[in-house]
Design an enzyme around this catalytic site. Structure first.
Site, PDB file in Angstrom:
ATOM      1  N   PRO A   2       0.934  -1.275  -0.118  1.00 32.38           N
ATOM      2  CA  PRO A   2       0.150   0.067  -0.054  1.00 32.38           C
ATOM      3  C   PRO A   2       0.748   1.250   0.034  1.00 32.38           C
ATOM      4  CG  PRO A   2      -0.347  -1.218   1.940  1.00 32.38           C
ATOM      5  CD  PRO A   2       0.580  -1.994   1.399  1.00 32.38           C
ATOM      6  N   GLU A   3       0.625   1.994  -0.990  1.00 29.93           N
ATOM      7  CA  GLU A   3       1.230   3.316  -1.216  1.00 29.93           C
ATOM      8  C   GLU A   3       0.195   4.319  -0.862  1.00 29.93           C
ATOM      9  OE1 GLU A   3       3.953   3.797  -4.447  1.00 29.93           O
ATOM     10  OE2 GLU A   3       4.376   1.899  -4.438  1.00 29.93           O
ATOM     11  N   LYS A  59       1.283   7.682   4.237  1.00 33.62           N
ATOM     12  CA  LYS A  59       0.880   6.195   4.039  1.00 33.62           C
ATOM     13  C   LYS A  59       0.167   5.675   5.612  1.00 33.62           C
ATOM     14  CE  LYS A  59       4.658   5.306   1.107  1.00 33.62           C
ATOM     15  NZ  LYS A  59       6.126   4.801   0.917  1.00 33.62           N
ATOM     16  N   ARG A 300      16.073  -0.718  -4.225  1.00 30.27           N
ATOM     17  CA  ARG A 300      14.761  -0.966  -4.654  1.00 30.27           C
ATOM     18  C   ARG A 300      14.462  -1.212  -6.339  1.00 30.27           C
ATOM     19  NH1 ARG A 300      14.090  -1.913  -0.495  1.00 30.27           N
ATOM     20  NH2 ARG A 300      13.585  -0.828   1.154  1.00 30.27           N
TER      21      ARG A 300
END
Length: 310
Positions: A2-3, A59, A300
């Site tokens: 979830p962003e 977030k 990332r």
DNA sequence: ACTATTTCCTGGATGC
DNA sequence: TGCATCCAGGAAATAG
């Protein structure tokens, strides 16, 4: 994962269901990782509180809690002293603003304490609103019993999610959907770090994660490894627009469902169908047909088109 | 004050 | 089939 768009979607769904409800009971699991504040503080802050609102900050999902100050006065002195250790979390309960609730009988001394329950979903965290008899999911770390008879459950297999309580909660960074161009440009001034890392830095912009950083940079024509400070004002102005555009489009589609993300209704989002570079390594760029590249920045995965992004 | 790297977690995918 | 290894990544901690 979830962003901002996923958290926004979830917060809206939860708000629809529990706003105005009152928390009657709190159960917290044995695992320590999900609890950022001491368990006793979380339980004390939540129990008997009314959920006045549910909103997203970066977030984080923030539950605005209200409760009459009577319970505070009844707390044993020992408990009050103990909970005063930490000013950052529920310990600051004592210093919370106390105001008369609307419509209160002024002849009865009464206070209304305000606090926030903050939920960060991490990678795999989920919030479910369900009936008490519903089967208990594996990795359930918290169960909040509501006066309406339903339960709010926090489930998180990977335990990167965090629960905490605070008074006057505010997160670092600026909201990407609200920031003006001048402030946005200022965030990157003098930064030697790659623009991708800067976008992911929650102390600068709050809410942008890996997917939306890659998608924003693609639309702005900026390579993820470009040093933030070296980007022209013109390109930053473009990025300022594409970040908002990508986040708004994603919210409109209920977020991106990759792996097992679902919103508060158990519905999948559809923005993953709009991804132009994220998760498309080796596939043709939708603009120029060159294969999408994948590199690693700060651990990332970062996806980009070498021809469209400079 | 910045920046880069490591660590925490589990489940699913991959390799032999 | 089984077992080991790797990878996903947000954010805090640590190191430089």
């Amino acid at each position: 994962m979830p962003e901002l768009p996923e958290v926004e979607t979830i917060a809206r769904g939860i708000a629809k269901r529990v706003t105005g409800d009152v928390i009657e009971s709190v159960w917290l699991g044995k695992k320590k990782e999900p609890l950022k504040s001491p368990a006793a503080e979380i339980a004390a802050a939540l129990e008997h509180s009314r959920i006045a609102a549910v909103r997203r900050v970066g977030k984080h999902i923030v539950f605005d809690l209200e409760k009459n100050g009577v319970a505070r006065a009844l707390l044993p002195a020992r408990e009050r002293t103990k909970s005063n250790r930490s000013r950052k979390s529920a310990g600051a309960w004592e210093s919370s603003s106390s105001v008369a609730p609307p419509g209160a009988d002024s002849s009865i001394p009464s206070t209304l304490s305000r606090a926030q329950w903050i939920v960060h979903l991490g990678m795999t965290g989920r919030l479910q609103v369900c009936e008490p008899q519903a089967g208990l999911a594996k990795h359930t770390h918290a169960i909040v019993g509501l006066a309406s008879g339903r339960e709010l459950r926090f489930v998180d297999p990977r335990r990167f999610g965090r629960l905490s309580v605070a008074v006057g909660f505010d997160a670092a960074g600026v909201e990407p959907l609200e920031v003006d161009l001048e402030t946005f440009v200022e965030l990157f001034r003098g930064r030697k770090t790659p623009i991708k890392s800067a976008l992911l830095n929650q102390k600068l912009l709050r809410g942008v994660g890996n997917i939306y950083a890659d998608e924003s940079l693609f639309r702005a024509g900026i390579r993820p490894r470009r040093q933030a400070a070296s980007i022209s004002g013109e390109k930053l102005a473009k990025l300022h627009i594409t970040v908002k555009e990508v986040l708004q489009e994603a919210i409109a589609l209920g977020g991106s469902s990759i792996s097992d993300y679902v919103d508060a209704d158990g519905e999948e989002g559809f923005f993953q169908l709009q991804h132009r570079v994220y998760g498309r390594e080796g596939e043709k760029c939708l603009v120029c047909k060159k294969p999408v590249k994948r590199i690693v920045i700060a651990g990332r995965s970062s996806h980009y088109c070498a021809k469209c992004q400079k």
